[in-house]
Design an enzyme around this catalytic site. Structure first.
Site, PDB file in Angstrom:
ATOM      1  N   THR A  54       1.015  -1.104  -0.244  1.00 25.14           N
ATOM      2  CA  THR A  54      -0.353  -0.052   0.016  1.00 25.14           C
ATOM      3  C   THR A  54       0.970   1.096   0.108  1.00 25.14           C
ATOM      4  O   THR A  54       0.904   2.878  -0.281  1.00 25.14           O
ATOM      5  CB  THR A  54      -0.812  -0.239   0.722  1.00 25.14           C
ATOM      6  OG1 THR A  54      -0.349  -0.420   2.698  1.00 25.14           O
ATOM      7  CG2 THR A  54      -2.214  -1.461   1.270  1.00 25.14           C
TER       8      THR A  54
ATOM      9  N   TYR B 133      -8.279  -6.512  11.038  1.00 24.82           N
ATOM     10  CA  TYR B 133      -7.545  -5.750  11.048  1.00 24.82           C
ATOM     11  C   TYR B 133      -7.576  -5.422  12.833  1.00 24.82           C
ATOM     12  O   TYR B 133      -6.555  -5.529  13.895  1.00 24.82           O
ATOM     13  CB  TYR B 133      -8.080  -3.950  10.435  1.00 24.82           C
ATOM     14  CG  TYR B 133      -6.995  -3.436  10.964  1.00 24.82           C
ATOM     15  CD1 TYR B 133      -5.399  -2.810  10.409  1.00 24.82           C
ATOM     16  CD2 TYR B 133      -7.594  -1.719  11.841  1.00 24.82           C
ATOM     17  CE1 TYR B 133      -5.311  -2.383  10.708  1.00 24.82           C
ATOM     18  CE2 TYR B 133      -6.890  -0.923  11.649  1.00 24.82           C
ATOM     19  CZ  TYR B 133      -5.500  -0.446  11.713  1.00 24.82           C
ATOM     20  OH  TYR B 133      -4.539   0.577  11.754  1.00 24.82           O
TER      21      TYR B 133
END
Ligand code: UDP
Length: 311
Positions: free
Chosen positions: A36, A146
């Site tokens: 990312t 997450y």
């Protein structure tokens, strides 16, 4: 000269941290696998002799020559869009990656800094959230990859602190925004600004009554530095308590960009989308003397200017 390793240093927050550490006179090494992150975020640092970038997946064994004084572990995709497309990478970097980064910090006698998250509070039943609140997380929800991985990262960090006397710092980061966010990141700030600037519909998920509180990136990094240089271990909330509903936020961005975009409502991306989020920053204020300085309007103006150059 103190030397820092920043995992995820080519990401949005990681790259801002690198800028600040170099400005403080540190030498900086970045490990980032760029899933990312982007070299665009650190292109301005590449010729700096005090800066080194290594393309590396930090879930693998970490090796670094020479002394290391600080390990900043920031590597992790963090956009809810990534929670479906990069679910296993997120679990791994926060579990195995944190373990490896702790191991390196221990071997080098370095201070270890963990970038944790307000997501450890899940869909919070207490508002605002203090560090004592234990959270309301669905382990098997879309966000679980997450939230639970970050909760594990906090727990193994505390285990290294207790078992090996490692000097640790845990920060819980609330929503943060600013230049270098990916336009296609999927999070609300780049989505709304990108849509408003292009004249596309501004997509409010759900009924837009859910709230978030947005902190400008330089304020956040300042909080990191204060924590690292303090005698505190945390966890400590760093975020800006200025809270908006997502509908108010869409209207604010539409007005600040003079956009003619219409505001449309789409289904929530994840069923466990937190309904409210605002940090209680009493600890940061009293223990670190930290407070956000950049008002939402000013930070958004800077971010809008950045995205205008990227469209
Ligand atoms: N959101 C939205 N429209 C978008 C993107 C996000 O209404 O185009 C909402 C999302 O449902 C959430 C909030 O904005 O309630 C913040 O989302 P973001 O993805 O930035 O991060 P989160 O705080 O949920 O991790």
């Amino acid at each position: 000269m103190p030397r820092a390793l920043v995992t995820g240093g080519a990401g949005f927050l990681g790259s801002h941290l690198c800028d600040r550490l170099l400005a403080e006179g540190m030498e900086v090494v970045v490990f980032d696998n760029l899933i990312t992150g982007s070299t665009d975020n650190i292109a301005h640092l590449i010729d700096n002799p005090k800066f080194r970038f290594v393309r590396y997946d930090v879930t693998e064994y970490l090796y670094l020559d020479g002394a290391v004084d600080f390990v900043f572990h920031l590597a992790s995709p963090a956009s809810p869009m990534d929670f479906t497309t990069k679910a296993i990478q997120i679990s791994k970097v926060n579990a195995m990656g944190t373990h490896k980064a702790l191991g390196l910090a221990r071997a080098k006698g370095a201070k270890f800094f963990l970038a944790s998250t307000s997501e450890v509070y899940g869909d919070p039943l207490e508002h605002p959230q203090t560090e004592e609140y234990l959270g309301n997380v669905n382990p098997i929800g879309i966000r679980g990859v997450y939230d639970e991985a970050k909760r594990f990262a906090e727990s193994i960090t505390m285990a290294y602190h207790r078992s090996h006397d490692l000097d640790i710092k845990i920060v819980r980061i609330f929503n943060t925004y600013g230049p270098r966010m990916r336009l296609s990141d999927g999070r609300v700030v780049p989505n709304f600004i990108g849509q408003a600037l292009r004249g596309e519909p501004i997509t409010v998920y759900g009924d837009g009554s859910q709230t978030r509180s947005f902190c400008y990136c330089s304020d956040l990094v300042d909080g990191f530095l204060r924590l690292v240089l303090s005698d505190q271990t945390g966890p400590i909330n760093i975020g800006n308590p200025t809270e908006r509903t997502m509908l108010e936020f869409a209207e604010q961005i539409k007005s600040m960009t003079n956009s003619r975009s219409e505001i449309v409502f789409l289904p929530l991306l994840t069923a466990d989308d937190p309904k409210q989020r605002r940090p209680d920053i009493t600890k940061a204020q009293t223990l670190l003397g930290w407070e956000p300085k950049i008002a939402l309007e000013e930070g958004l103006q800077r971010t809008i200017s950045y995205f205008q150059t990227r469209l």
